[in-house]
Enzyme design. Structure first.
Site, short mmCIF file in Angstrom:
data_model
loop_
_atom_site.label_atom_id
_atom_site.label_comp_id
_atom_site.label_asym_id
_atom_site.label_seq_id
_atom_site.Cartn_x
_atom_site.Cartn_y
_atom_site.Cartn_z
N ASP A 67 -15.58 5.08 -36.54
CA ASP A 67 -14.85 3.82 -36.36
C ASP A 67 -13.38 4.03 -36.01
O ASP A 67 -12.87 5.17 -36.07
CB ASP A 67 -14.96 2.95 -37.63
CG ASP A 67 -14.77 3.75 -38.92
OD1 ASP A 67 -14.18 4.85 -38.86
OD2 ASP A 67 -15.20 3.28 -39.98
N ASN A 136 -17.06 -1.70 -51.52
CA ASN A 136 -18.02 -2.81 -51.36
C ASN A 136 -19.31 -2.31 -50.70
O ASN A 136 -20.08 -3.11 -50.18
CB ASN A 136 -17.39 -3.94 -50.53
CG ASN A 136 -16.99 -3.48 -49.13
OD1 ASN A 136 -17.24 -2.34 -48.75
ND2 ASN A 136 -16.37 -4.36 -48.38
N HIS A 138 -19.65 -0.53 -48.03
CA HIS A 138 -19.70 -0.44 -46.57
C HIS A 138 -19.86 1.01 -46.13
O HIS A 138 -19.47 1.94 -46.84
CB HIS A 138 -18.50 -1.14 -45.90
CG HIS A 138 -17.19 -0.44 -45.96
ND1 HIS A 138 -16.00 -1.12 -46.09
CD2 HIS A 138 -16.83 0.87 -45.89
CE1 HIS A 138 -15.00 -0.26 -46.09
NE2 HIS A 138 -15.47 0.95 -45.97
N GLU A 143 -19.29 -4.05 -42.90
CA GLU A 143 -18.98 -4.77 -44.13
C GLU A 143 -20.20 -5.55 -44.63
O GLU A 143 -21.11 -5.85 -43.84
CB GLU A 143 -17.83 -5.76 -43.86
CG GLU A 143 -16.53 -5.10 -43.40
CD GLU A 143 -15.75 -4.45 -44.54
OE1 GLU A 143 -16.36 -3.92 -45.49
OE2 GLU A 143 -14.51 -4.45 -44.47
#
Ligand code: GLP
Length: 254
Positions: A67, A136, A138, A143
């Protein structure tokens, strides 16, 4: 799925580096999927050390990063391009033409996503994908969502992610709101995957990834469906895991 619980961050990094080095020894022209963040930093240091001391050869290796922040130029010290250069690429003998990251400055992110997917395909697909995990759950910048995004795409970062990543910036306001990330299918297509996590703040995400339902609300949970995943974590990140997990082969290393 294999789970290796190590006694420390350093031990986790050694285990991970050994897997990456083994992959390159077996297949010198391996295609690696790479991650940024604080988690893999020591793994990169180990690989650099193995390159310098034992001549681990990266000359035929290709890398694709997961990313990049949107709007960040590669020479911005906060960019993932810069991170990879500083923490890994400039210390090894990898050819610049074999290094790929999504372009966070592309005008059309849909076209950029398609371009990136085609590049991965043209290089024969990813042999070994290295992943960290967000608090979280991810992976990459996928996400929690109502559906799994398949291929490389633009994402809007969660407030939790913006807050977690603000430690690398002068203030939370400076953290980009958007990123471009490999999708879940891109990650799942990799031949082998290693997921790394350390620290108590990752324990819940690790629990969701390994023991929770497979759901896009915990993106890492999709790895339960991958045919060859090694999860390598330290004991703090394993704090919420039960002694046995269905379908998981657990090894403890101190
Ligand atoms: C970042 C990256 C992920 C990384 C994760 C955890 O936002 N996009 O690829 O795995 O968050 O980061 P860290 O290793 O710093 O905890």
């Amino acid at each position: 799925m294999r789970l290796v619980i190590t006694g420390s961050y350093e031990q986790m990094s050694i285990e991970a580096a050994n897997i990456v080095a083994g992959q390159i020894y077996l297949k010198p022209n391996s295609v690696l999927g790479l991650a940024t963040g604080s988690t893999p930093v020591s793994m990169y240091q180990r690989l650099i050390a193995v390159h310098k001391s034992l001549g681990l050869d990266f000359s035929q290796v290709t890398t694709f990063n997961l990313d990049e922040y949107i709007g960040m130029s590669p020479d911005n010290p906060q960019s993932y391009h810069y991170f990879m250069q500083e923490n890994f690429f400039r210390h090894i003998n990898i050819s610049p033409e074999n290094v790929f990251l999504p372009n966070g400055l592309a005008e059309d992110m849909v076209a950029e996503g398609e371009r990136y997917e085609k590049l991965i395909e043209a290089r024969g697909g990813i042999d070994l994908q290295v992943l960290g995990i967000g608090q979280n759950a991810h992976i990459g910048f996928n996400e929690p969502d109502v559906k799994f995004a398949a291929t490389t795409h633009q994402v809007e970062l969660d407030s939790e992610t913006i807050q977690a990543n603000s430690r690398f910036f002068a203030s939370e306001d400076e953290v980009p709101r958007y990123a471009i990330s490999m999708g879940i299918k891109t990650i799942m297509m990799a031949e082998h995957v290693i997921l790394l996590a350390n620290g108590r703040n990752k324990a819940e995400a690790v629990y969701k990834a390994l023991c929770g339902d497979v759901t896009p609300e915990a993106p890492a949970s999709i790895l339960q469906l991958h045919r060859d995943v090694a999860v390598i974590i330290d004991k703090e990140a394993a704090a919420m895991l039960p002694d046995t997990i269905r379908g998981v082969n657990v090894t403890r290393k101190s």
